[in-house]
Design an enzyme around this catalytic site. Structure first.
Site, short mmCIF file in Angstrom:
data_model
loop_
_atom_site.label_atom_id
_atom_site.label_comp_id
_atom_site.label_asym_id
_atom_site.label_seq_id
_atom_site.Cartn_x
_atom_site.Cartn_y
_atom_site.Cartn_z
CE LYS A 35 -0.31 -0.45 5.03
NZ LYS A 35 -1.11 -1.05 6.13
CE1 TYR A 256 11.35 32.03 5.14
CE2 TYR A 256 11.79 29.70 4.80
CZ TYR A 256 11.43 30.94 4.30
OH TYR A 256 11.16 31.08 2.98
C1 LIG Z 1 -0.28 -1.94 6.90
C2 LIG Z 1 -0.82 -3.25 7.33
C3 LIG Z 1 0.02 -4.38 7.44
C4 LIG Z 1 1.52 -4.29 7.34
O1 LIG Z 1 2.01 -3.82 8.58
P1 LIG Z 1 3.57 -3.68 8.87
O2 LIG Z 1 3.60 -3.27 10.29
O3 LIG Z 1 4.08 -2.63 7.95
O4 LIG Z 1 4.18 -5.01 8.62
C5 LIG Z 1 -0.56 -5.61 7.69
N1 LIG Z 1 -1.91 -5.73 7.86
C6 LIG Z 1 -2.74 -4.66 7.81
C7 LIG Z 1 -4.18 -4.86 8.04
C8 LIG Z 1 -2.23 -3.38 7.57
O5 LIG Z 1 -3.05 -2.34 7.54
#
Ligand SMILES: *Cc1c(COP(=O)(O)O)cnc(C)c1O
Length: 375
Positions: A35, A256
């Site tokens: 993702k 800044y």
């Molecule tokens: C993002 C996510 C993962 C992966 O998690 P990590 O901590 O990056 O390994 C797995 N399952 C779900 C439901 C997630 O939202």
């Protein structure tokens, strides 16, 4: 090279991280969570590399991400949408052969209705909330569904899953509680494969990884658990270049708001990375970069396109215009940057900017993707 900084992504390290965990959790299988554009590193690159390493299961958050990725992966790669089935998205999901994670009864109903309309069975994952209270069927919906299995008509359940709230905290009591709640709820759907662990969960000191582990952050080289040594290989490095060097007397303001005043005669380097590139503005007067193996603190505010470093103690030989400045690399991990910024590695990775030259290296780097500079 015309860019102010280079982001190097080591696809060999990515594949090695996949293989390490796949071997550790076997016989459970290992899925890749890609993702948010593969945690900022390029979902197509990441997914095709991991497919080459043997991965066949890929999770994204949104249907749009799955639709973008689908044509890049061979037909036997399975794509799952974690955020579930939005009203109106059912046909697009089915037509693309993407598997939704059904998170609520109304999603089950809409998927079942589409299966009836199409006259064929449709695959789905069922997410059961085991205590995180974010996504997934709450207990009373699990009870309702288990009591009336006909509501799943036309749906081929390929997985029941849940998600840990504290998988990155090895001592959290919630992990055992959630594991038990998950098994109790998954038992209501006998014979369906199960998935609970994310990266943190995969490293918890326990025997049961169920049938599929969903791996994100550890693949990308960051520490799966807080406070324990990181077994993963680094995947990302970020090198900026010096734009300009100046010598300032003691008592001179920098940047800044003039939020930094030189305490002594000070040499300052300006580099072309700022908050618009994902370097958190919260790192104003905090954290550091590295030049020639020396730590150089960030002084003054991080600007949109640049920031300033105290390089007083660095030898002249390292300071030519264009000379390299390590922001992420062997001296400074993503986890370290995140800690300095008061956030987590996930946020640093997913905010990595789009103005960097991107260089993909390592055995599985591929050759024909946009925005790359050859190694
Ligand atoms: C993002 C996510 C993962 C992966 O998690 P990590 O901590 O990056 O390994 C797995 N399952 C779900 C439901 C997630 O939202």
């Amino acid at each position: 090279m015309i860019e102010a900084a280079v982001l190097t992504v080591d696809m060999g390290a990515l594949a090695a991280n996949y293989r390490l965990i796949a071997a550790t959790v076997a016989p459970a299988r290992t899925a890749a969570v890609v993702k948010a554009d593969g945690y900022g590193l390029g979902a197509v690159r990441v997914a095709t590399t991991l497919y080459g390493a043997g991965c066949r299961h890929f999770f994204v958050a949104h249907l749009g991400e799955a639709l973008a990725l689908r044509p890049a992966l061979p037909g036997d790669a399975r794509l799952y949408v974690l955020n579930g089935l939005m009203p109106g998205a059912e046909r697009a999901c089915a037509e693309a052969g993407v598997v939704p994670v059904l998170n609520a009864l109304h999603q089950v109903e809409r998927w079942s209705a589409l299966a009836a309309a199409l006259g064929r069975r449709l695959p789905a994952v069922l997410q059961l909330d085991s205590g995180m209270s974010r996504l997934g069927l709450p207990g009373y919906e699990v009870d309702a569904l288990a009591a009336e299995p006909a509501r799943l008509a036309g749906i081929e359940l390929v997985l029941v899953m849940s998600h840990l709230a504290c998988g990155d905290e090895p001592d959290a009591i919630a992990n055992a509680d959630q594991a038990a709640a998950f098994v109790a709820r998954a038992d209501r759907f006998p014979g369906v494969p199960r998935s609970l662990d994310n990266s943190g969960g995969a490293f918890l000191d326990k025997a049961e990884h169920h049938d599929l582990v969903r791996l994100g952050i550890a693949l990308y080289g960051c520490a799966p658990q807080a406070g324990t040594p990181n077994p993963m290989r680094a995947v990302v490095r970020l090198d900026a270049r010096i734009i300009q060097v100046r010598d300032l007397p003691a008592g001179t303001g920098v940047g800044y708001g003039l939020s930094f005043t030189t305490p002594r005669a000070t040499r300052i380097a300006t580099i072309g990375v700022g908050y618009a590139d994902g370097w958190p503005r919260h790192l104003s007067n905090r954290g550091a970069a590295w030049i020639g193996g020396m730590r150089v603190p960030v002084v003054g505010r991080v600007s949109m396109d640049s920031m300033t470093l105290d390089i007083t103690d660095v030898p002249d030989t390292e300071l030519a215009p264009g000379a390299p400045v390590e922001l992420i690399g062997p001296h400074q991990s993503v986890d370290r940057v995140a800690e300095d910024a008061g956030t987590i590695a996930y946020e640093i990775l997913t905010q990595l900017g789009h103005r960097y030259a991107r260089r993909y290296i390592g055995a599985a780097a591929g050759a024909d993707q946009p925005r790359s500079v050859e190694a």
